[in-house]
Design a protein around this motif. Sequence first.
Motif, PDB file in Angstrom:
ATOM      1  N   UNK B  55      -9.060  -7.310 -10.001  1.00  0.00           N
ATOM      2  CA  UNK B  55      -9.459  -8.461  -9.191  1.00  0.00           C
ATOM      3  C   UNK B  55      -8.337  -9.497  -9.063  1.00  0.00           C
ATOM      4  N   UNK B  56      -7.646  -9.756 -10.183  1.00  0.00           N
ATOM      5  CA  UNK B  56      -6.571 -10.766 -10.082  1.00  0.00           C
ATOM      6  C   UNK B  56      -5.196 -10.123  -9.860  1.00  0.00           C
ATOM      7  N   UNK B  57      -5.211  -8.868  -9.499  1.00  0.00           N
ATOM      8  CA  UNK B  57      -3.995  -8.095  -9.218  1.00  0.00           C
ATOM      9  C   UNK B  57      -3.054  -8.022 -10.425  1.00  0.00           C
ATOM     10  N   UNK B  60      -2.609  -2.953  -9.501  1.00  0.00           N
ATOM     11  CA  UNK B  60      -3.159  -2.597  -8.196  1.00  0.00           C
ATOM     12  C   UNK B  60      -4.158  -1.432  -8.320  1.00  0.00           C
ATOM     13  N   UNK B  61      -5.111  -1.407  -7.394  1.00  0.00           N
ATOM     14  CA  UNK B  61      -6.059  -0.282  -7.375  1.00  0.00           C
ATOM     15  C   UNK B  61      -5.318   0.976  -6.920  1.00  0.00           C
ATOM     16  N   UNK B  62      -5.742   2.126  -7.456  1.00  0.00           N
ATOM     17  CA  UNK B  62      -5.095   3.388  -7.030  1.00  0.00           C
ATOM     18  C   UNK B  62      -5.610   3.804  -5.658  1.00  0.00           C
ATOM     19  N   UNK B  63      -6.851   3.411  -5.387  1.00  0.00           N
ATOM     20  CA  UNK B  63      -7.491   3.818  -4.136  1.00  0.00           C
ATOM     21  C   UNK B  63      -8.594   2.815  -3.829  1.00  0.00           C
ATOM     22  N   UNK B  72      -7.522  -8.866   2.040  1.00  0.00           N
ATOM     23  CA  UNK B  72      -7.423  -7.527   1.459  1.00  0.00           C
ATOM     24  C   UNK B  72      -6.242  -7.487   0.485  1.00  0.00           C
ATOM     25  N   UNK B  73      -6.538  -7.246  -0.779  1.00  0.00           N
ATOM     26  CA  UNK B  73      -5.473  -7.332  -1.799  1.00  0.00           C
ATOM     27  C   UNK B  73      -4.366  -6.299  -1.590  1.00  0.00           C
ATOM     28  N   UNK B  74      -4.713  -5.172  -0.997  1.00  0.00           N
ATOM     29  CA  UNK B  74      -3.688  -4.138  -0.818  1.00  0.00           C
ATOM     30  C   UNK B  74      -2.639  -4.568   0.213  1.00  0.00           C
ATOM     31  N   UNK B  75      -2.977  -5.601   0.998  1.00  0.00           N
ATOM     32  CA  UNK B  75      -2.015  -6.059   2.014  1.00  0.00           C
ATOM     33  C   UNK B  75      -1.220  -7.281   1.570  1.00  0.00           C
ATOM     34  N   UNK B  76      -1.452  -7.700   0.343  1.00  0.00           N
ATOM     35  CA  UNK B  76      -0.727  -8.886  -0.129  1.00  0.00           C
ATOM     36  C   UNK B  76       0.697  -8.513  -0.544  1.00  0.00           C
ATOM     37  N   UNK B  77       1.643  -9.354  -0.151  1.00  0.00           N
ATOM     38  CA  UNK B  77       3.017  -9.125  -0.621  1.00  0.00           C
ATOM     39  C   UNK B  77       3.143  -9.730  -2.030  1.00  0.00           C
ATOM     40  N   UNK B  78       4.196  -9.362  -2.720  1.00  0.00           N
ATOM     41  CA  UNK B  78       4.407  -9.883  -4.083  1.00  0.00           C
ATOM     42  C   UNK B  78       4.436 -11.413  -4.104  1.00  0.00           C
TER      43      UNK B  78
END
Lengths: 297, 224
Positions: B55-57, B60-63, B72-78
């Motif tokens: 949740x707090x990155x 990262x989720x594998x899928x 969407x957390x998968x689209x967040x840059x560092x």
Amino acid sequence: MKTFMLDIFIKRALADMKSNKFLNIIAIITLGLSILIVSAFLLFLININEVIDSCKKSVRIMAYLDPGFEEVQLEGIKQRIREMDGVSEIIFISKEEALKRLKEQMKRQSSLFENIDTNPLPDSFEVQIAPNFETDEKMEALAQKIEKLPSVQEVEYGRKWVNKFTRVVNIFKITAFVMALFFLLAAIFIMANTIRLLLYSKREEIQIMRLVGATDSFIKWPFYIEGLIMGGIGGIIGISMLFLVFIFISINVSQDLASDFVSIRFFSIKDSIWVISSSMFVGWLGCYLSLKQFLKA
Amino acid sequence: MENQNNEVIIQLFHVHKRYGGKNAIIDVTVNFFKNEFVFITGPSGAGKSTLMKLLYLGEPASEGQIIIEGVNLSRLSNSQIPFLRRKFGIIFQDFRLINTKNVYENVSLVLESMGMNRKYIQKKVKIVLRMVGMEDRGNNYPLSLSGGEQQRIAIARAMVGDPKIILADEPTASLDSESADAVLELLKTAHSKGTTIIVSTHDKELIRKMGTRVLHLKEGQVQE
């Protein structure tokens, strides 16, 4: 960056330096020694360049006249040389004048002149070269032209030894440059490693900072400031040590040599600021490299 | 307590997390609502802490997709991750306080990193320290405090930035029952101010006392 943030970063940097005194002192001393060596090379290069410039400026052609030349020819020869390209000034030196100058230069060896009945020196012209005419080829051509004049027995100029000297000095220069570069890289490496150790000892703190939402810049800035401060102190130490060594050499070793040849000098205020700024840059760069690697992990 | 407005704040769609060949989280799809107080429970190794980290990155989720307030957390840059984390106040079982900083500095760090000015920081830290009953301990260092006190400081740190969500990972696991009750009260206080609270725990007594939604995890899967 907001001013109060800078205030926070400076305070954190100073607190970090205080809590890691030993590591910081070692890094500052090592950085200071590296800066001492690098700036010593720089000082050598600056002074040697001035010596060469001074030698180049003092280069002139001496045209020695036949012992049996007639005085009526004097003005004619002088006029012909003066009209040549590249001649800025021409002075006639009679053999009496030449002997007088030689005696002045060799005061301590005056006994050598006691048994000389006749003056063995020739009359001569001292030809000063125009600044734009100081290249090897032009001087060689001018010397040959003067040598062909009637009543000129021999021509001599110091360009050749200056060139030889320049070539030797150039080798020293390249060596000094490579060595300076090597020590500069060593200083960056030392800084990077010191900061890496600091980062390693603070890795948990950094991890917590990241968890509470601190950006990488927020984490990096105090280290950058620390690097700049350490670099600045190292630079001041290095240049101060060099100044002491310079004073020592000036007083004890080079006084006679320098006064006869050319005066050696220390860095100007501007040069010193440049050296200290470079040292600060080295401190910062060491931090930058370490942080880049550490925060990526 | 059921959520009042059914407004979703966190969505997980078919989320998986694998460590090498081992599945820690398997196909989790779940919603968390605004101002909800949720417990995530399950035996050790069920994936509670892993779910919190996703949740707090922290990892990262594998899928699958995790969406927090429409992001969407998968689209967040560092570079965007710190700003996501400012939506959260995170409380850990082992407190994770910085032992070289005093209580005040530990709490103020959150606001400093958000770029707040000194006056605001002083005022806000004072308020939260009073809220957790530690206003006179500002100059103390974490190691000079008891476990319960350290956890209060950790809660103060989690609350000081007015986060929308508080994630508490086994916040009472290393505390006695009195301290655990105090922690629960503080979480209730934060909840009463509109914060979404997600607590991972295997403390059944704590869950019973609150009587709110419970998400059961077993071998990485949700069994609501």
